[in-house]
Structure formats: C-alpha cells, structure tokens
Design a protein around this motif. Structure first.
Motif, PDB file in Angstrom:
ATOM      1  N   ALA A 436       0.834  -1.204   0.000  1.00  0.00           N
ATOM      2  CA  ALA A 436       0.000   0.000   0.000  1.00  0.00           C
ATOM      3  C   ALA A 436       0.869   1.255   0.000  1.00  0.00           C
ATOM      4  O   ALA A 436       0.553   2.251  -0.670  1.00  0.00           O
ATOM      5  N   THR A 437       1.993   1.212   0.732  1.00  0.00           N
ATOM      6  CA  THR A 437       2.899   2.370   0.760  1.00  0.00           C
ATOM      7  C   THR A 437       3.554   2.569  -0.608  1.00  0.00           C
ATOM      8  O   THR A 437       3.728   3.708  -1.060  1.00  0.00           O
ATOM      9  N   MET A 438       3.904   1.457  -1.267  1.00  0.00           N
ATOM     10  CA  MET A 438       4.446   1.577  -2.630  1.00  0.00           C
ATOM     11  C   MET A 438       3.428   2.250  -3.564  1.00  0.00           C
ATOM     12  O   MET A 438       3.759   3.129  -4.350  1.00  0.00           O
ATOM     13  N   ARG A 439       2.170   1.846  -3.454  1.00  0.00           N
ATOM     14  CA  ARG A 439       1.117   2.451  -4.299  1.00  0.00           C
ATOM     15  C   ARG A 439       0.979   3.941  -4.022  1.00  0.00           C
ATOM     16  O   ARG A 439       0.792   4.741  -4.938  1.00  0.00           O
ATOM     17  N   LEU A 440       1.081   4.283  -2.745  1.00  0.00           N
ATOM     18  CA  LEU A 440       0.979   5.689  -2.343  1.00  0.00           C
ATOM     19  C   LEU A 440       2.087   6.495  -3.000  1.00  0.00           C
ATOM     20  O   LEU A 440       1.867   7.613  -3.493  1.00  0.00           O
ATOM     21  N   LEU A 441       3.302   5.943  -3.011  1.00  0.00           N
ATOM     22  CA  LEU A 441       4.445   6.651  -3.594  1.00  0.00           C
ATOM     23  C   LEU A 441       4.280   6.763  -5.111  1.00  0.00           C
ATOM     24  O   LEU A 441       4.551   7.802  -5.709  1.00  0.00           O
ATOM     25  N   LYS A 442       3.841   5.671  -5.726  1.00  0.00           N
ATOM     26  CA  LYS A 442       3.605   5.688  -7.176  1.00  0.00           C
ATOM     27  C   LYS A 442       2.581   6.763  -7.520  1.00  0.00           C
ATOM     28  O   LYS A 442       2.768   7.560  -8.437  1.00  0.00           O
ATOM     29  N   LYS A 443       1.514   6.798  -6.764  1.00  0.00           N
ATOM     30  CA  LYS A 443       0.431   7.763  -6.997  1.00  0.00           C
ATOM     31  C   LYS A 443       0.936   9.207  -6.811  1.00  0.00           C
ATOM     32  O   LYS A 443       0.562  10.105  -7.566  1.00  0.00           O
ATOM     33  N   ALA A 444       1.778   9.408  -5.800  1.00  0.00           N
ATOM     34  CA  ALA A 444       2.281  10.762  -5.535  1.00  0.00           C
ATOM     35  C   ALA A 444       3.212  11.231  -6.648  1.00  0.00           C
ATOM     36  O   ALA A 444       3.160  12.383  -7.068  1.00  0.00           O
ATOM     37  N   LEU A 445       4.069  10.339  -7.137  1.00  0.00           N
ATOM     38  CA  LEU A 445       5.094  10.757  -8.101  1.00  0.00           C
ATOM     39  C   LEU A 445       4.626  10.624  -9.546  1.00  0.00           C
ATOM     40  O   LEU A 445       5.190  11.250 -10.434  1.00  0.00           O
ATOM     41  N   ASP A 446       3.638   9.789  -9.787  1.00  0.00           N
ATOM     42  CA  ASP A 446       3.187   9.553 -11.168  1.00  0.00           C
ATOM     43  C   ASP A 446       1.680   9.375 -11.159  1.00  0.00           C
ATOM     44  O   ASP A 446       1.147   8.301 -11.452  1.00  0.00           O
ATOM     45  N   PRO A 447       0.957  10.452 -10.847  1.00  0.00           N
ATOM     46  CA  PRO A 447      -0.498  10.330 -10.628  1.00  0.00           C
ATOM     47  C   PRO A 447      -1.252   9.844 -11.860  1.00  0.00           C
ATOM     48  O   PRO A 447      -2.309   9.238 -11.735  1.00  0.00           O
ATOM     49  N   LYS A 448      -0.708  10.088 -13.062  1.00  0.00           N
ATOM     50  CA  LYS A 448      -1.423   9.647 -14.263  1.00  0.00           C
ATOM     51  C   LYS A 448      -0.966   8.260 -14.727  1.00  0.00           C
ATOM     52  O   LYS A 448      -1.369   7.803 -15.790  1.00  0.00           O
ATOM     53  N   ASN A 449      -0.108   7.626 -13.929  1.00  0.00           N
ATOM     54  CA  ASN A 449       0.362   6.266 -14.259  1.00  0.00           C
ATOM     55  C   ASN A 449       0.990   6.209 -15.655  1.00  0.00           C
ATOM     56  O   ASN A 449       0.716   5.310 -16.447  1.00  0.00           O
ATOM     57  N   THR A 450       1.829   7.186 -15.927  1.00  0.00           N
ATOM     58  CA  THR A 450       2.480   7.278 -17.235  1.00  0.00           C
ATOM     59  C   THR A 450       3.666   6.324 -17.355  1.00  0.00           C
ATOM     60  O   THR A 450       3.884   5.711 -18.399  1.00  0.00           O
ATOM     61  N   LEU A 451       4.435   6.194 -16.274  1.00  0.00           N
ATOM     62  CA  LEU A 451       5.724   5.498 -16.353  1.00  0.00           C
ATOM     63  C   LEU A 451       5.608   3.996 -16.136  1.00  0.00           C
ATOM     64  O   LEU A 451       5.222   3.537 -15.060  1.00  0.00           O
ATOM     65  N   ASN A 452       5.998   3.249 -17.141  1.00  0.00           N
ATOM     66  CA  ASN A 452       6.049   1.781 -17.090  1.00  0.00           C
ATOM     67  C   ASN A 452       4.856   1.185 -16.347  1.00  0.00           C
ATOM     68  O   ASN A 452       5.030   0.400 -15.395  1.00  0.00           O
ATOM     69  N   PRO A 453       3.637   1.530 -16.797  1.00  0.00           N
ATOM     70  CA  PRO A 453       2.446   1.093 -16.051  1.00  0.00           C
ATOM     71  C   PRO A 453       2.333  -0.429 -15.985  1.00  0.00           C
ATOM     72  O   PRO A 453       2.670  -1.124 -16.937  1.00  0.00           O
ATOM     73  N   GLY A 454       1.879  -0.882 -14.841  1.00  0.00           N
ATOM     74  CA  GLY A 454       1.642  -2.323 -14.677  1.00  0.00           C
ATOM     75  C   GLY A 454       2.853  -3.112 -14.228  1.00  0.00           C
ATOM     76  O   GLY A 454       2.741  -4.294 -13.921  1.00  0.00           O
ATOM     77  N   LYS A 455       4.021  -2.487 -14.194  1.00  0.00           N
ATOM     78  CA  LYS A 455       5.197  -3.187 -13.701  1.00  0.00           C
ATOM     79  C   LYS A 455       5.258  -3.037 -12.170  1.00  0.00           C
ATOM     80  O   LYS A 455       4.896  -1.983 -11.645  1.00  0.00           O
ATOM     81  N   ILE A 456       5.724  -4.009 -11.494  1.00  0.00           N
ATOM     82  CA  ILE A 456       5.792  -4.116 -10.031  1.00  0.00           C
ATOM     83  C   ILE A 456       4.378  -4.165  -9.431  1.00  0.00           C
ATOM     84  O   ILE A 456       4.014  -5.110  -8.751  1.00  0.00           O
ATOM     85  N   LEU A 457       3.590  -3.102  -9.688  1.00  0.00           N
ATOM     86  CA  LEU A 457       2.235  -3.008  -9.137  1.00  0.00           C
ATOM     87  C   LEU A 457       1.219  -3.074 -10.271  1.00  0.00           C
ATOM     88  O   LEU A 457       1.444  -2.526 -11.352  1.00  0.00           O
ATOM     89  N   GLN A 458       0.090  -3.710 -10.013  1.00  0.00           N
ATOM     90  CA  GLN A 458      -0.984  -3.795 -11.016  1.00  0.00           C
ATOM     91  C   GLN A 458      -1.511  -2.391 -11.262  1.00  0.00           C
ATOM     92  O   GLN A 458      -1.808  -1.659 -10.336  1.00  0.00           O
TER      93      GLN A 458
END
Lengths: 458, 458
Positions: A436-458
């Motif tokens: 959940a913390t990883m998702r939070l960081l992803k969301k904070a730094l890449d809110p539009k899910n532009t970078l390598n989407p779907g890798k590591i996290l769904q």
C-alpha cells in the motif's frame, strides 16, 4: 497534433521508430516475440527525455523506458499504445576521476564499456554480471542489479553517489554529487534505484570506483554439511583480509550435472559431497597473495570444515572451474519448460529450504525434471532452477516454491526485480502495508500512471 | 478523553512524563534550554509506538521522536503542544549472528553498547562517532550519521539490511530481512533512513557486520600541496589493500592551533606545512601489517608527495596523534560565538573553496576569529569552524560560506542533517524541484503533518 509528429519534433525523425518497424525486433533477450509499441524514441539529452515525458504525460501516453533489454522480468514489455523510450543515445561517459575515484556516465552506456574504461585507469567499477556486453547502466540501476561482486562491493545502488532522473511529468531532478556523505533532506536517489522505471527515468549517474585488484586466486571446495559452508565463509572473510570477491555455492545435483556435461564426469575433486563452493580472492600484493590464499585454504581443510579443495594453478584452470558454475547450456536442454527462482533467504534457513523444496516437488509435482540450486552465498542469494516436461503445472510449482520462500522469510526477487513476471507474487515477500505504501508513492510521483504502467504493481 | 490519560493508557502512566517535569532537563546536548512539550512518552514495543502515533495523528498532536538527543541540528526541538516519543525502552538487541554477520537491534539501543557486543563476538559494527556513549541506533539511522569509519564501511544507511518503521498514522512497515539482495519493489527503508523522523519512526533494524580487525597502524603526514594529499589518499587506498580506515585531513591553522594547545607547541613533525593528514589502517595480519604500513608510508615519502611522516610507535603515541584531531576544547574558547559548517565538496574543489572562504572572511567579516578546516577527506567531508566576538554578524557569515559551498556544488550537510538549524539553507544544496519532491513525499506519507513537523521542510 499527432503523437508521432510531436515526438519526432522532440527527438528528430531519425530517432523515432514506428510500430511497424519495431515488430521486427524481439521484445527482449529472453522473449522472442515482436516488440509492440506505438513507437520507440531515442532522446539524446536529459532535455529531450524531459520533453518526451512531459508530452506523453500530458497526452495520456504510457512510457516504457528501455536499456539493453536483458532483464528477466518482462520489465520493458509495452502495450500497443505505449511509447518506448530508449536510453541508447545517453551513452556518454567521462574519464574516471582518479583523485575522487568516481566516474560520471549517461544511463545508456553499456556496462562493459564502463568497466573497461575504469579498468584502463587502474580502477574497478564494482558491478558485474553475465549480460555486461548488452546491459546498460540505467537498466542496472533501475533494477538494482546484483551479480558476482556484490559480496565485496555491494549491489547496484551501493555504487551510486549522485543521480539525475526525470519524473513522469518531465521534471528533472538532478543531484549529481560525487561525495560519499550528503544529508540534505530525503535521499531521493534510492527511491528511483530499483523502482524499474515506474517512478522516474534515470538519465545519468556519478558512480564510486575502487582500486582495481592485480591478483586473483580461485579454489573449488567441497563440504559435507551446510554449517561448515557458512563457517568457512566467515573464516575466508576474516582471513583473506577483505580480498574475498566471490563465494559461490553449488548443491551437489547441479554441480555433478555440470561436471558430467562439461568435464565428461571427471570432477576436479575426488569424492562426491552435498555442497561445493567456488571462491575467489582478488588482491593487491603479487608477492604474497598466492601464498596467503593457499595457507587460508589449508587452514580450512585442517579445521575439518572443508572436505577437499583444489586451487586453480593457471588462468585456464580458473576458467574451467568458473565454467562449472556459469554454464547453463546443458541445464536449459534438461529442463525443457524451465522455471527459475532468484531468491534471498536467511543463511540459517537455506539448508532446510532446499530440503523442503526437494521434498515438496517429489510429493506434489513428481514429474519435475530435477532441482538445481546454486548462488551467491555471501549475499544470501540462491538461484533455484527446475523444469517440467510440459507447462500445465508451472503455476502450481511456482506457488509451491514461493510459499516455501515466504515461510522462511525470504525474498522472491534477490537481484532481478519484479516487472510483470513476479508481480502476482509480490505479496509473498512484502506485507499489504508495504505494498500500500508503494502504491501511495507511485500515486504521488506519477499520478497519471504514465511510467512503465503495470510493472511491479498492477 | 484527555490527551495525557489516553497516552498513559497506551504506555503506562510510569512512562509518561508531563510538561512540568520535562522543563527540568535540557532540550538536547547542545542546547541548554528547558525541554518544551505536552508530554514525553516511552513506549516499550512497536505496538505501543503504533498506538501512540495513531492516537496523536487522529487527534492532531504533533509527535517528535527522540533518541540520545546528541544531534547538532535541533532535530528534537518540540513545540509546547507536541508529544515527545522517546525510543529509550526499545533498547533490546540480539547476540550477533556469526554466520550471517548481522545483528538485530531496537532503535533505542545506545551505539556503544551495540559496538561492544559485536566486538566481543569478533565482529565490528561499522559506524562510530564521538557521541557513541549517548547516541541511539534510531537517531543514527534517522539522521544517517557518518563519522570516522565511513571511508571503509560507509555511512549509517550502508549498515542497514532490514528495517521496521511506524508511519504517522500508526501503520507498521516491517521488513526485517537479513540478506544483502532484495529487489521486491520499492526500497522503502532508504526513504526513512536520513529523513529525521519526519516520515516515520524507526523501531528496529537488522544491521550488517564486518570482521573485527586485530591490528592498527597510525601515522601523521604533512604535505606541501593539496593535490599531493589526494594522490596519497589514492595510493593508500590501493597499497594498504583495503585496510585503510581513516584519512583525516587538517589544514595548517587548525593543526598548529591544537599543537600549541595540546603539545606545548612541539609538533610531532619538523616543518610547518599547509596540510596534515592523520591516517590509520586496521588489518588482520599481526605478522605483516606493521611492516606493510611502514613500507607504504616510506613509498609515499620517496614519491615526494608526503613531505614528512611520523608513525605511532605505541598506543600512547597513537592516542596523542588522535587527540590533535579530536580535541576541540581550546577551539571552543577561541571562537566565542562559534559557527561551524559540516559540508561535503568535490575533492577537486576543496583547495579553492578553503582559499575563497579565507579571502571572503578577511574581506567581508574581518572580525572573524580564525578559520579551522579539517575533515574526513575520503568522504569529501570537511568540518569548517570559525567564530565571532559577538553574534550580530552570524547570519552574514553563514550566508557567505553557504554561498561558496553552493558555488562549488557542495552539500550544506554532510553528516549531521538539516533539522531546524539548516532548514533555511536547504536551497543552497537542493534544487526547487528536489525540495518540491520532498514536500510531495512528506504530504503523501504524513498528510496531517504529525511527525516532527517543521524539521527539514517548513
């Protein structure tokens, strides 16, 4: 404006490859399927990387960064609408700074080119692995690669002093500092290293270097029990006085299989033992390193921990010993549908884990084609490989092994990363709170899910 | 329910100290002002830390974590409504694991206790600094402390294998892994290490250990130019074969001041030189380390880089040499209103920087009371200390020196952190984009600004 026109305006039309042409190359070294993507762009500077990302982020195009495409995790697999961003033109690097013992390099530089430039200057870049001739620095950093020298020099992140990275929206974070100590707020670089291009695109780094050793001594050892192996690791770490570079363990089944395949069954050691270790020390004292190495190995024999030992007497013999550890050609034939695990375990759990895997396979998947275990013992890192005659039970087998890794508090990815391939198993090593913390960081730094989407996290 | 009652319910009333009683102790080692806070709580487990944070986060109470309170940055200064969270009862630690060469410890353990336990097991914990008798592991990790051995073993973050940390809302992130390789998604631990308790409270760690050296050789060297110093650092790194532990540079003004104060003006070396280095090698070979050390120093003398050298012939002489580097009593008297800088610089900029600071002080702040420069050269880390007769021009002086650090691409905090003291200067070392990214991370992980508010970032 059309996506391809806009991107070509940024990188130049010569450096944009369209979907049709991409289909002719394999997706990566391990997956011989056509590359899918809207286009591939090859920016030549951090400014161009920034402009590409800003455009894609604004226009909702996913971006998949790629380096040498040697990763084992489908880390650069793209969807048909994604833009592949190749770092191959970010391949400049400076001459090593001899005083500071650092080197500055673009993320597109091929690992071997960097290693050789440093070596020519009497220095060593402390990261090495099999794909050195194709893998790029950026790929190695974004997957936090490990390899053969981690016991001595640490993993990829341990080589980094300063980093330049571009965020999803094109923001450039540049902190190209050459010094070892810097406590000015949050350490951003470690967030991007190992995040597989999902939080930012690494464009450049300042790397620490080490004095290049001038001697090498290599031995193959055999052991009758696992505790003796770990005691010998401690002994060599102490008595070889910091010159120990590698301590590679092989379980009997793998060792004897490769001895059969490569040496016509003539083992370099007399008796069959459950464990073998290939160890190597690299030093700086030509007048005494050989004698010290021999003395330390003799002491380990005298102590009764090492059952038998052979010390390479020539470069040719050294290569022969390493070949037993490094050659996987015969194994690839044996295992047909090969299933491999790159794991870390507490040292104290390794012996039990290996027995339990063997037992579980025999009980639940009796059609398995053998069990090869080897690895970088000093790093707690094992490579476990098996195979099936047909693919149907692959997922059962994976769930079984991952379950045993989780039971022993292990890591389901020691040095290869998660990518697409291990994404569904992330929960075997990380807690729901961590994910959940990883998702939070992803969301904070890449809110539009532009970078390598779907890798590591769904 | 009342805050004090709620918190006492969690930790037990014996472990809650109210505001009145707190006023009797100084805020920290360096600031002899009364401690201000609503209360101090001493949780005894990660569960209690979690409950305290959850309660405070829900009720809008700021939480300021504290360890040994030896930080130099007002990192544990609190507002009257804040709850101080002391880690002192999280001070359990295991016996070192000899095979894995790791140790698990609570964040409240005092550094020296941990060092001694490891040493007794033949192992070394690779972190050491002056405040070892009071500083806690948690404080050292949350400020990413450096110190005397970083040249060899790295800084605090380099010692960490696994970490347990509690987020602002009480969520526990536990990843207590003992192995060196682990690439399962984002590396969360490095985000918390060095973030000064603003993103989470560290409660426990698994730390890597090293074989404990058994020999020590110490020398004092003098140099006529700075390039010869950096060349000698490279030489010693190579020829002392990984046994170099310390390489401490002193500029002439500091060296001669302390020789006057401590040795009655009788320098251990004959001639006055612009640069001095105290270097130390620690090895594992009693039968050869002394001779090798002497030979390497002789070669550096023969090469002409080292002007003069003295090798300590006894433990007493070794202590005397170290005292010149470590004693700051006389300096503290000299500088009256002391202003000190803990900085990193590229090696190539150090010489010019030191001249420019001297020149700028002479030109713009002629009342300054001297300029002492020394530091851990191998880490790029200098400690620059000066003083003024009265405090009025302190801020002018700081702006002047920080400006020169920024000009040379330096770090305004090498090993002490930012806290309150350097917060206003963060922009001298980090870009607006980096600071904005730090704010983004703080906001994502601690949206209510519960944890150590106002430290690092306003």
């Amino acid at each position: 404006m059309n996506a391809l026109t806009s991107l070509a305006d940024i990188v130049g039309s010569r450096h944009l490859i369209e979907a049709e042409a991409l289909r002719e190359r394999p997706q990566d070294f391990w997956n011989n399927v056509p590359t899918r993507a809207l286009a591939l762009v090859r920016p030549a500077s951090v400014e161009e990387v920034s402009a590409v990302l800003a455009w894609c982020n604004r226009n909702g195009s996913p971006v998949v960064p790629e380096g040498g495409r040697t990763n084992l995790i489908q880390g650069t697999a793209a969807s048909p609408e994604a833009v592949l961003l190749s770092t191959e033109r970010l391949n400049q690097f400076d001459a090593p700074d001899l005083g500071a013992m650092t080197v500055q390099a673009g993320s597109g530089v091929v690992l071997q080119a960097l290693q050789e430039s440093c070596h020519a200057a009497g220095l060593r870049f402390g990261l090495d692995f099999g794909a050195r001739g194709s893998a790029t620095l950026g790929g190695a950093l974004s997957t936090n690669a490990g390899g053969f020298q981690a016991l001595r020099y640490g993993v990829a992140r341990d080589q980094v002093r300063g980093l330049e990275v571009v965020l999803a929206d094109g923001t450039v974070l540049s902190h190209l500092t050459p010094y070892a100590k810097d406590n000015t707020g949050y350490d951003l670089k470690h967030l991007f290293i190992g995040s597989e291009g999902t939080l930012g695109v690494i464009t450049r780094a300042i790397l620490r270097l080490h004095p290049a050793p001038v001697t090498a001594n290599t031995a193959l050892l055999s052991f009758t029990d696992f505790d003796a192996v770990t005691r010998t690791l401690s002994r060599l770490r102490r008595d070889l006085q910091g010159t120990l570079s590698s301590f590679e363990i092989m379980w009997r089944e793998f060792f004897e299989f490769n001895v059969d395949a490569l040496c016509g069954g003539r083992s370099p050691l007399s008796e069959s033992c459950p464990f073998y270790v290939l160890c190597e020390a690299e030093g700086f004292a030509p007048d005494m390193d050989d004698a010290r190495f021999e003395a330390v190995i003799m002491q380990a024999l005298d102590a009764g921990d090492v059952k038998d030992a052979v010390i390479a007497q020539s470069a040719r013999q050294r290569d022969e010993l390493w070949r037993i550890r490094e050659d996987f050609e015969a194994e690839q034939e044996l295992f047909r549908v090969m299933i491999d695990f790159d794991i870390s375990l507490p040292l104290s759990a390794m012996d039990a884990f290996s027995r339990e895997v063997d037992e579980a396979l025999n009980t639940h998947i009796p059609e398995f084609l053998g069990l090869h275990i080897l690895g970088h013992l000093g790093d707690g890192n094992l490579h476990v490989t098996t195979g099936l005659p047909t693919p149907e039970r692959s997922d059962d087998l994976k769930a079984l092994v991952y379950g045993l890794i989780a039971k022993h508090g292990g890591s389901i990815s020691a040095e290869h990363g998660i990518g697409l391939n291990k994404r569904d198993y992330l929960g075997y090593s990380r807690s729901p709170e961590e994910i959940a913390t990883m998702r939070l960081l992803k969301k904070a730094l890449d809110p539009k899910n532009t970078l390598n989407p779907g890798k590591i996290l769904q």
